[in-house]
Design an enzyme around this catalytic site. Structure first.
Site, PDB file in Angstrom:
ATOM      1  N   ASP A  21     -14.717  -3.937  12.854  1.00 42.80           N
ATOM      2  CA  ASP A  21     -12.680  -4.719  13.254  1.00 42.80           C
ATOM      3  C   ASP A  21     -12.561  -4.584  14.991  1.00 42.80           C
ATOM      4  OD1 ASP A  21     -11.360  -3.601  10.605  1.00 42.80           O
ATOM      5  OD2 ASP A  21     -11.374  -1.096  10.899  1.00 42.80           O
ATOM      6  N   LYS A  35       1.315  -1.010   0.062  1.00 40.52           N
ATOM      7  CA  LYS A  35       0.009  -0.135  -0.164  1.00 40.52           C
ATOM      8  C   LYS A  35       0.772   1.163  -0.341  1.00 40.52           C
ATOM      9  CE  LYS A  35      -3.427  -1.927   2.968  1.00 40.52           C
ATOM     10  NZ  LYS A  35      -4.722  -2.265   4.413  1.00 40.52           N
ATOM     11  N   TYR A  63      -5.134   5.479  -1.223  1.00 40.24           N
ATOM     12  CA  TYR A  63      -4.206   4.539  -1.369  1.00 40.24           C
ATOM     13  C   TYR A  63      -4.167   4.070  -2.690  1.00 40.24           C
ATOM     14  CZ  TYR A  63      -7.382   2.035   1.176  1.00 40.24           C
ATOM     15  OH  TYR A  63      -8.205   0.668   1.819  1.00 40.24           O
TER      16      TYR A  63
END
Length: 183
Positions: free
Chosen positions: A170, A72, A132
């Site tokens: 998450d 990334k 990104y």
């Protein structure tokens, strides 16, 4: 372009040149030949863009399993983040260690996170936008995560756990001790 290694040398901070005048600025944020001249050989195939409206939004710690693992290249076009990369390469001398850096539109810096690292960030300013590049396509079947606030990682997040804004996904990632051998 300036390239600096962090304490885990595979993680790089990259600062593209920025040219400004009375109209604004111009910057080549990624040029393959410039990256390759700096020894950075990556074939980016997808760009992602996220907006986090509130300070204290945590995204991560994410990674994809081989054969869909992703390098990334992360930059911020508005606002600021604390960016974190955790080494999850079992045979690495830095396994389980992390590095972090503030990435911001004001600093015009980027962070390069290679395969074998769990990656995440916490917003430091409202309405933060992150763009990104990745070297592999998103694959839901290979998408994994590491618990962002695993106490064994010792990450000094800029938000207390009870104030962090996270996705349901998450909240449920395993700790490093339960992750297993992946890379």
């Amino acid at each position: 372009m300036d390239v600096v290694s962090l304490d885990i040398p595979e993680i790089k901070i990259i600062r593209p040149k920025k040219f400004g005048d009375h109209r604004g600025f111009f910057s080549e944020t990624y040029t393959k030949k410039t990256f390759e001249a700096a020894g950075l050989h990556y074939d980016f195939v997808q760009d992602n863009h996220s907006l986090s409206a509130e300070v204290g939004t945590v995204r991560g710690l994410h990674f994809q399993l081989p054969p869909f693992a992703q390098d990334k290249l992360v930059r911020v076009v508005r606002g600021a983040i604390l960016d974190v990369a955790v080494d999850i390469r079992k045979d690495s001398p830095t396994f389980g260690r992390h590095v972090s850096a503030v990435i911001s539109a004001a600093e015009w810096n980027q962070i390069l996170v290679p395969v074998g690292f769990a990656h995440g960030f916490c917003t430091l300013e409202p309405d933060t936008e992150v763009i990104y590049k990745v070297t592999n396509y998103y694959s839901p079947e290979h998408d994994r995560g590491l618990l962002w606030n695993d106490p064994d990682l010792g990450i000094d997040w800029p938000v207390p756990a009870d104030k962090a804004r996270l996705s349901d996904k998450d909240h449920k990632h395993p700790t490093l001790a339960r992750l297993g051998d992946l890379f």
